[in-house]
Design a protein around this motif. Structure first.
Motif, PDB file in Angstrom:
ATOM      1  N   ASN A   6     -13.434  -3.712  10.565  1.00 54.74           N
ATOM      2  CA  ASN A   6     -12.392  -3.773  11.760  1.00 54.74           C
ATOM      3  C   ASN A   6     -12.008  -2.245  11.852  1.00 54.74           C
ATOM      4  OD1 ASN A   6     -11.866  -6.972  11.488  1.00 54.74           O
ATOM      5  ND2 ASN A   6     -11.434  -6.175   9.560  1.00 54.74           N
ATOM      6  N   PHE A  31      -7.848   6.447   7.740  1.00 49.25           N
ATOM      7  CA  PHE A  31      -7.208   6.886   9.092  1.00 49.25           C
ATOM      8  C   PHE A  31      -8.282   8.171   9.560  1.00 49.25           C
ATOM      9  CE2 PHE A  31      -3.429   4.634  10.125  1.00 49.25           C
ATOM     10  CZ  PHE A  31      -3.369   3.894   8.753  1.00 49.25           C
ATOM     11  N   GLY A  32      -8.125   8.554  10.769  1.00 49.81           N
ATOM     12  CA  GLY A  32      -8.546   9.319  11.558  1.00 49.81           C
ATOM     13  C   GLY A  32      -7.645  10.634  11.419  1.00 49.81           C
ATOM     14  N   PHE A  47      -5.009   7.084   1.905  1.00 50.75           N
ATOM     15  CA  PHE A  47      -4.699   5.824   0.938  1.00 50.75           C
ATOM     16  C   PHE A  47      -4.482   6.524  -0.543  1.00 50.75           C
ATOM     17  CE2 PHE A  47      -4.994   1.834  -0.868  1.00 50.75           C
ATOM     18  CZ  PHE A  47      -6.043   2.080  -2.018  1.00 50.75           C
ATOM     19  N   TYR A  52       0.329   5.526   0.896  1.00 47.93           N
ATOM     20  CA  TYR A  52      -0.150   6.643   1.552  1.00 47.93           C
ATOM     21  C   TYR A  52       0.168   7.720   1.622  1.00 47.93           C
ATOM     22  CZ  TYR A  52      -2.965   2.594   3.826  1.00 47.93           C
ATOM     23  OH  TYR A  52      -3.915   1.501   4.221  1.00 47.93           O
ATOM     24  N   TYR A 105      -3.051   0.446  -3.961  1.00 54.69           N
ATOM     25  CA  TYR A 105      -2.439  -0.875  -3.390  1.00 54.69           C
ATOM     26  C   TYR A 105      -2.287  -1.823  -4.170  1.00 54.69           C
ATOM     27  CZ  TYR A 105      -6.197  -4.333  -2.927  1.00 54.69           C
ATOM     28  OH  TYR A 105      -7.155  -5.471  -2.929  1.00 54.69           O
ATOM     29  N   PHE A 158      -3.822   7.295  16.084  1.00 49.74           N
ATOM     30  CA  PHE A 158      -4.803   7.003  15.063  1.00 49.74           C
ATOM     31  C   PHE A 158      -5.559   5.894  14.787  1.00 49.74           C
ATOM     32  CE2 PHE A 158      -2.932  10.858  12.469  1.00 49.74           C
ATOM     33  CZ  PHE A 158      -1.700  10.588  13.065  1.00 49.74           C
ATOM     34  N   ASN A 204     -10.261  -5.581   3.499  1.00 45.17           N
ATOM     35  CA  ASN A 204      -9.037  -5.020   4.101  1.00 45.17           C
ATOM     36  C   ASN A 204      -8.348  -4.295   3.147  1.00 45.17           C
ATOM     37  OD1 ASN A 204      -7.388  -4.632   6.276  1.00 45.17           O
ATOM     38  ND2 ASN A 204      -6.178  -6.499   5.939  1.00 45.17           N
ATOM     39  N   GLU A 205      -8.628  -3.959   2.082  1.00 41.85           N
ATOM     40  CA  GLU A 205      -7.777  -3.532   0.853  1.00 41.85           C
ATOM     41  C   GLU A 205      -7.069  -2.235   1.158  1.00 41.85           C
ATOM     42  OE1 GLU A 205     -10.389  -6.230  -1.169  1.00 41.85           O
ATOM     43  OE2 GLU A 205     -10.621  -4.627   0.376  1.00 41.85           O
ATOM     44  N   LYS A 206      -7.711  -1.354   2.012  1.00 41.16           N
ATOM     45  CA  LYS A 206      -7.033   0.003   2.583  1.00 41.16           C
ATOM     46  C   LYS A 206      -7.725   0.370   3.789  1.00 41.16           C
ATOM     47  CE  LYS A 206     -11.098   2.779   0.461  1.00 41.16           C
ATOM     48  NZ  LYS A 206     -11.072   3.950  -0.632  1.00 41.16           N
ATOM     49  N   LEU A 207      -6.945   1.303   4.316  1.00 35.68           N
ATOM     50  CA  LEU A 207      -7.356   1.820   5.641  1.00 35.68           C
ATOM     51  C   LEU A 207      -7.639   3.324   5.491  1.00 35.68           C
ATOM     52  CD1 LEU A 207      -4.656   0.126   7.840  1.00 35.68           C
ATOM     53  CD2 LEU A 207      -6.943  -0.488   7.728  1.00 35.68           C
ATOM     54  N   GLN A 223      -8.527  -0.460  13.695  1.00 35.11           N
ATOM     55  CA  GLN A 223      -7.372  -0.639  14.329  1.00 35.11           C
ATOM     56  C   GLN A 223      -7.104   0.726  15.285  1.00 35.11           C
ATOM     57  OE1 GLN A 223      -4.762  -2.413  11.586  1.00 35.11           O
ATOM     58  NE2 GLN A 223      -6.581  -3.187  10.205  1.00 35.11           N
ATOM     59  N   HIS A 228       1.533  -0.611  14.526  1.00 37.06           N
ATOM     60  CA  HIS A 228       0.081  -1.237  14.748  1.00 37.06           C
ATOM     61  C   HIS A 228       0.093  -1.526  16.261  1.00 37.06           C
ATOM     62  CE1 HIS A 228      -2.873  -4.585  15.365  1.00 37.06           C
ATOM     63  NE2 HIS A 228      -3.345  -3.619  14.516  1.00 37.06           N
ATOM     64  N   PHE A 259       4.118  -0.527   8.409  1.00 36.64           N
ATOM     65  CA  PHE A 259       4.340   0.471   7.703  1.00 36.64           C
ATOM     66  C   PHE A 259       6.194   0.916   7.846  1.00 36.64           C
ATOM     67  CE2 PHE A 259       0.681   2.975   6.985  1.00 36.64           C
ATOM     68  CZ  PHE A 259      -0.341   2.385   7.280  1.00 36.64           C
ATOM     69  N   PRO A 314      -2.845   9.497   7.614  1.00 35.99           N
ATOM     70  CA  PRO A 314      -2.565   9.043   6.324  1.00 35.99           C
ATOM     71  C   PRO A 314      -3.820   8.961   5.322  1.00 35.99           C
ATOM     72  CG  PRO A 314      -1.371   7.610   8.014  1.00 35.99           C
ATOM     73  CD  PRO A 314      -2.384   8.665   8.709  1.00 35.99           C
ATOM     74  N   ARG A 335     -12.603  -6.333  16.097  1.00 35.93           N
ATOM     75  CA  ARG A 335     -13.506  -6.749  14.664  1.00 35.93           C
ATOM     76  C   ARG A 335     -14.869  -5.853  15.073  1.00 35.93           C
ATOM     77  NH1 ARG A 335     -11.732 -12.719  12.821  1.00 35.93           N
ATOM     78  NH2 ARG A 335      -9.681 -12.596  13.572  1.00 35.93           N
ATOM     79  N   LEU A 386      -6.141  -4.365  17.059  1.00 34.06           N
ATOM     80  CA  LEU A 386      -7.402  -4.398  16.126  1.00 34.06           C
ATOM     81  C   LEU A 386      -8.595  -5.090  16.646  1.00 34.06           C
ATOM     82  CD1 LEU A 386      -7.038  -6.019  12.374  1.00 34.06           C
ATOM     83  CD2 LEU A 386      -8.864  -6.857  14.231  1.00 34.06           C
ATOM     84  N   LEU A 445       4.207   4.315  11.367  1.00 31.87           N
ATOM     85  CA  LEU A 445       2.823   4.075  12.040  1.00 31.87           C
ATOM     86  C   LEU A 445       3.365   2.483  12.476  1.00 31.87           C
ATOM     87  CD1 LEU A 445       1.422   5.711   9.891  1.00 31.87           C
ATOM     88  CD2 LEU A 445      -0.391   5.450  11.339  1.00 31.87           C
ATOM     89  N   TYR A 457      -3.383   2.687  15.701  1.00 30.81           N
ATOM     90  CA  TYR A 457      -2.036   2.926  15.458  1.00 30.81           C
ATOM     91  C   TYR A 457      -1.272   4.125  16.189  1.00 30.81           C
ATOM     92  CZ  TYR A 457      -2.449  -0.257  11.124  1.00 30.81           C
ATOM     93  OH  TYR A 457      -2.670  -1.453  10.367  1.00 30.81           O
ATOM     94  N   TYR A 490       0.869  -1.399   0.013  1.00 23.86           N
ATOM     95  CA  TYR A 490       0.083   0.059   0.051  1.00 23.86           C
ATOM     96  C   TYR A 490       0.872   1.233   0.003  1.00 23.86           C
ATOM     97  CZ  TYR A 490      -3.157  -3.402   2.203  1.00 23.86           C
ATOM     98  OH  TYR A 490      -3.815  -4.760   2.585  1.00 23.86           O
TER      99      TYR A 490
END
Lengths: 114, 113
Positions: free
Chosen positions: B31, B103-104, A45, A35, A48, B88, B98-101, B33, B45, A105, A43, B50, B48, B43, B35, A33
């Motif tokens: 999910n 973030f806040g 996205f 970012y 990917y 975060f 789960n392909e991308k996250l 998570q 982890h 990361f 971050p 669910r 996590l 970052l 970080y 991925y």
């Protein structure tokens, strides 16, 4: 060290120049991925890969950005005709192919466009 | 765009105290998570949870998830100077897996020795 590595760690370039970053993921990870993170933000996205296939691209990834992962191992992110707004930290992450995994990361490449 | 918003944006506490930070998100998720990011670095982890879980513990960390309110909290107990970092939350949308996250905006935590 078997973590995600990124090179270079810092890049200063003049507006209009092209830059290329490299990411080496954890060796057994199929997913990779990219970012982008600007100061004070989380971050965002960009894109990917699953093995060598680029499966998703964010609308943030303008036509000046291109990413490759030619052999399903390392990846490169190229920015053409850089603009000052491209200044940011570019983060790479990898994860195993499977159900639910956290992403690992790298330290990031900090780009400054002057 | 940012999926989540962390609250507070910044938090300073004395070493040994507990730190609580909150995260709200917008869409249904698989999910969530958390970080940690030390200044200017990548970052790491932390934990996590669910979507079918309500609480999870890992060492000094406790995470809760309320999917009805689309919110989560991270509690760090007995804080240490080394906990100084930005935290975060990150979500993966239910439709995309789960392909991308996403973030806040992060909470910047400072532990005062």
């Amino acid at each position: 060290d078997t973590g995600v590595s990124q090179n270079p760690r810092h890049k200063i370039t003049k507006r209009g120049q092209n830059v290329t970053f490299r990411c080496d993921p954890i060796s057994e990870h199929n997913r990779l991925y990219w970012y982008r993170q600007t100061l004070g933000q989380g971050p965002e996205f960009l894109t990917y890969f699953q093995n060598e296939a680029q499966l998703e691209k964010s609308r943030l990834l303008s036509d000046r950005f291109s990413a490759e992962r030619p052999k399903g191992s390392f990846s490169t992110l190229e920015i053409q005709r850089t603009e000052q707004g491209d200044s940011a930290m570019y983060l790479c992450a990898s994860s195993p192919l499977g159900q639910i995994y956290e992403q690992y990361f790298g330290p990031g490449t900090r780009l400054t466009v002057t | 765009s940012q999926q989540g918003e962390e609250d507070p944006q910044a938090l300073s506490i004395q070493e040994g105290e507990n730190a609580t930070m909150n995260c709200s998100y917008k869409t249904s998720i698989n999910n969530l998570q958390w970080y940690r990011q030390n200044s200017g670095r990548g970052l790491v982890h932390l934990i996590l949870i669910r979507s079918n879980e309500r609480e999870k513990h890992s060492g000094r960390l406790r995470v809760t998830l309320d999917t009805s309110k689309k919110s989560s909290s991270l509690l760090i107990t007995a804080s240490r100077a080394a906990d100084t970092a930005s935290y975060f939350c990150a979500t993966d949308e239910m439709d995309f897996g789960n392909e991308k996250l996403t973030f806040g905006t992060g909470t910047r935590l400072t532990i005062i020795p």
